[in-house]
Design an enzyme around this catalytic site. Structure first.
Site, PDB file in Angstrom:
ATOM      1  N   LEU A 142     -45.644 -27.703  47.180  1.00 36.87           N
ATOM      2  CA  LEU A 142     -46.784 -27.626  46.263  1.00 36.87           C
ATOM      3  C   LEU A 142     -47.266 -29.036  45.937  1.00 36.87           C
ATOM      4  O   LEU A 142     -46.526 -29.829  45.329  1.00 36.87           O
ATOM      5  CB  LEU A 142     -46.390 -26.886  44.981  1.00 36.87           C
ATOM      6  CG  LEU A 142     -45.788 -25.484  45.160  1.00 36.87           C
ATOM      7  CD1 LEU A 142     -45.619 -24.809  43.802  1.00 36.87           C
ATOM      8  CD2 LEU A 142     -46.625 -24.622  46.091  1.00 36.87           C
ATOM      9  N   GLN A 150     -55.680 -24.840  47.234  1.00 42.21           N
ATOM     10  CA  GLN A 150     -55.748 -24.156  45.943  1.00 42.21           C
ATOM     11  C   GLN A 150     -56.889 -24.814  45.166  1.00 42.21           C
ATOM     12  O   GLN A 150     -56.734 -25.904  44.616  1.00 42.21           O
ATOM     13  CB  GLN A 150     -54.424 -24.297  45.182  1.00 42.21           C
ATOM     14  CG  GLN A 150     -54.379 -23.509  43.879  1.00 42.21           C
ATOM     15  CD  GLN A 150     -53.137 -23.813  43.049  1.00 42.21           C
ATOM     16  OE1 GLN A 150     -52.549 -24.879  43.155  1.00 42.21           O
ATOM     17  NE2 GLN A 150     -52.750 -22.869  42.197  1.00 42.21           N
ATOM     18  N   ALA A 184     -50.862 -29.642  44.969  1.00 43.93           N
ATOM     19  CA  ALA A 184     -52.279 -29.458  44.621  1.00 43.93           C
ATOM     20  C   ALA A 184     -52.671 -30.123  43.315  1.00 43.93           C
ATOM     21  O   ALA A 184     -53.857 -30.353  43.072  1.00 43.93           O
ATOM     22  CB  ALA A 184     -52.602 -27.961  44.545  1.00 43.93           C
ATOM     23  N   GLY A 218     -37.502 -25.900  32.259  1.00 45.18           N
ATOM     24  CA  GLY A 218     -37.053 -24.520  32.235  1.00 45.18           C
ATOM     25  C   GLY A 218     -35.539 -24.486  32.213  1.00 45.18           C
ATOM     26  O   GLY A 218     -34.877 -25.012  33.117  1.00 45.18           O
ATOM     27  N   THR A 227     -48.135 -22.234  39.434  1.00 44.89           N
ATOM     28  CA  THR A 227     -47.280 -22.301  40.616  1.00 44.89           C
ATOM     29  C   THR A 227     -47.254 -20.975  41.377  1.00 44.89           C
ATOM     30  O   THR A 227     -47.190 -20.966  42.610  1.00 44.89           O
ATOM     31  CB  THR A 227     -45.855 -22.692  40.212  1.00 44.89           C
ATOM     32  OG1 THR A 227     -45.429 -21.872  39.115  1.00 44.89           O
ATOM     33  CG2 THR A 227     -45.794 -24.155  39.801  1.00 44.89           C
ATOM     34  N   HIS A 250     -51.353 -66.520  39.905  1.00 43.56           N
ATOM     35  CA  HIS A 250     -51.008 -67.810  39.287  1.00 43.56           C
ATOM     36  C   HIS A 250     -50.269 -67.621  37.962  1.00 43.56           C
ATOM     37  O   HIS A 250     -50.816 -67.016  37.041  1.00 43.56           O
ATOM     38  CB  HIS A 250     -52.268 -68.646  38.954  1.00 43.56           C
ATOM     39  CG  HIS A 250     -53.288 -68.707  40.028  1.00 43.56           C
ATOM     40  ND1 HIS A 250     -53.137 -69.470  41.171  1.00 43.56           N
ATOM     41  CD2 HIS A 250     -54.487 -68.086  40.154  1.00 43.56           C
ATOM     42  CE1 HIS A 250     -54.212 -69.333  41.927  1.00 43.56           C
ATOM     43  NE2 HIS A 250     -55.035 -68.494  41.338  1.00 43.56           N
TER      44      HIS A 250
END
Length: 399
Positions: free
Chosen positions: A6, A79, A8, A137, A85, A311
């Protein structure tokens, strides 16, 4: 076997670095983050890859093409709207043959772990542990079986988290069709896993190494890890009176001028000039077509392509975008007086030393001072002798 990655999303938590590129194309150890993942997938034995792309997809397509240069076959699935997801995974259904590995594109994994995951019967969720599970999660496990999954709980039931790597078969798609939008209006893959958890068929695989690259300061941690096993390679020119200690990769067409001192591990891209009398400290990665000039010191930082630091500059523990230019004497602070963890935009980096996040095309006048934890938007112009602190929006003029 196939692998679905994944890739996207924009990566809004990575702003301003994602102003003009997708998150998965941010550079780590001299390569886009996604390239490290694809190489490990290939080395684990999977050569057919489906990339789900969307935000600035042209950057991904241009870099990877059909995958031949990386010894893989890449197909692209678009997508158009980032609706979660599960929505991203649903988009690849017509291309899936049977069992497949699914990965979030913004993490660092080891090949050995991927090899072990694909040897298991599906479904499998890779897990890791963390000191701040409330950001992820959270899962509970009995033996090898995942018994619960809760997103970003204020009272986590464990320190074991969903690491964003899975082994599925085509049966997942019938489950995906049943899920409803979450409270955020997105179709969440974690909602689809409820059936597996209820039936006690979802198994956990604890990863040996996992790094979630969610914020700019996570790039430094991942970069440090990837440089640990660096093998030196010098394709450019090193003049006399240059000292190199430790591992160094020096790209084609690059020149290290006399008087420069380098402590590896460091990476210098192609057609970049370093020195004279520059000092590069461990953990530094410099892109292509850069100029690191006289009396410049860079420590543990990531410098994108086409940036000039020419510099009397000091850059410490920072992430600097493309096409920036630092006026003479401009420096970045990277340590608080109280030695506490540096915060960016009110959020703790968890790092005692962190400098700044600087977007693309930022121009500094001479003798500017950039405070710890500053985030400077792309296209910003900073007047000479200016103190920059806090969060600066894109295309701001700072006087």
């Amino acid at each position: 076997m196939q692998c679905v990655i994944l890739a996207a999303g924009e990566g809004s938590r990575m702003r301003p670095l994602t102003t003009s590129r997708p998150k998965v194309m941010l550079p780590l150890a001299g390569k886009p983050m996604l390239e490290h993942l694809i190489q490990n997938v290939r080395d684990a034995g999977i050569t057919e890859i489906l990339l789900v792309v969307g935000y600035h997809e042209e950057a991904i397509r241009t870099w990877f093409g059909d995958g031949a240069a990386f010894d893989v076959l890449i197909q692209y699935v678009v997508q158009r709207k980032q609706l979660g997801t599960a929505d991203a995974l649903r988009s690849v259904e017509p291309f899936i043959h049977d069992t497949f590995l699914m990965l979030n594109g913004d993490m660092i994994l080891e090949r050995s772990d991927l090899e072990k995951i694909i040897s298991l019967p599906c479904p499998v969720m890779a897990t890791s542990t963390t000191t701040h599970p409330e950001s992820f999660g959270v899962v509970t496990v009995e033996g090898e079986t995942i018994t619960s999954l809760e997103e970003k709980s204020l009272r986590p039931k464990s320190n074991i988290i969903n690491a964003g790597a899975y082994l599925f078969d085509a049966g997942i798609f019938s489950i995906l069709k049943k899920i409803a939008p979450s409270s955020r209006g997105e179709y969440e893959l974690t909602d689809a896993l409820t059936d597996y958890i209820r039936d006690r068929t979802l198994k956990a695989y604890p990863l040996s190494v996992w790094m979630d690259v969610g914020y700019p300061w996570d790039m430094l941690t991942a970069n440090e890890h990837l440089l640990l096993d660096l093998t030196g390679e010098k394709a450019g020119t090193i003049e006399e009176n240059v000292i190199v200690k430790g591992q160094l990769i020096l790209g084609k067409g690059s020149v290290i001028k006399s008087g420069t001192y380098i402590e590896g591990p460091c990476i210098i891209g192609e057609n970049t000039v370093v020195g004279p009398n520059a000092y590069l400290r461990p953990g530094t990665t410099i892109g292509n077509n850069c100029h690191i000039g006289h009396a410049v010191e860079i420590k543990n930082s990531i410098i994108f392509d086409d940036t000039k630091i020419p510099h009397y500059n000091y850059i410490g523990d920072s992430v600097i975008g493309s096409r920036c230019n630092f006026g003479a004497g401009t420096k970045i602070a990277n340590l608080r007086h109280d030695h506490g963890p540096v915060k960016v935009g009110g959020m703790s980096t968890g790092r005692k030393k962190f400098g700044a996040v600087i977007g693309d095309d930022v121009l500094f006048g001479i003798n500017c001072s950039i405070n710890t934890g500053s985030s400077i938007g792309s296209g910003t112009k900073v007047a000479p002798h200016t103190l920059v602190t806090g969060t600066i929006a894109n295309n701001t003029v700072v006087r």
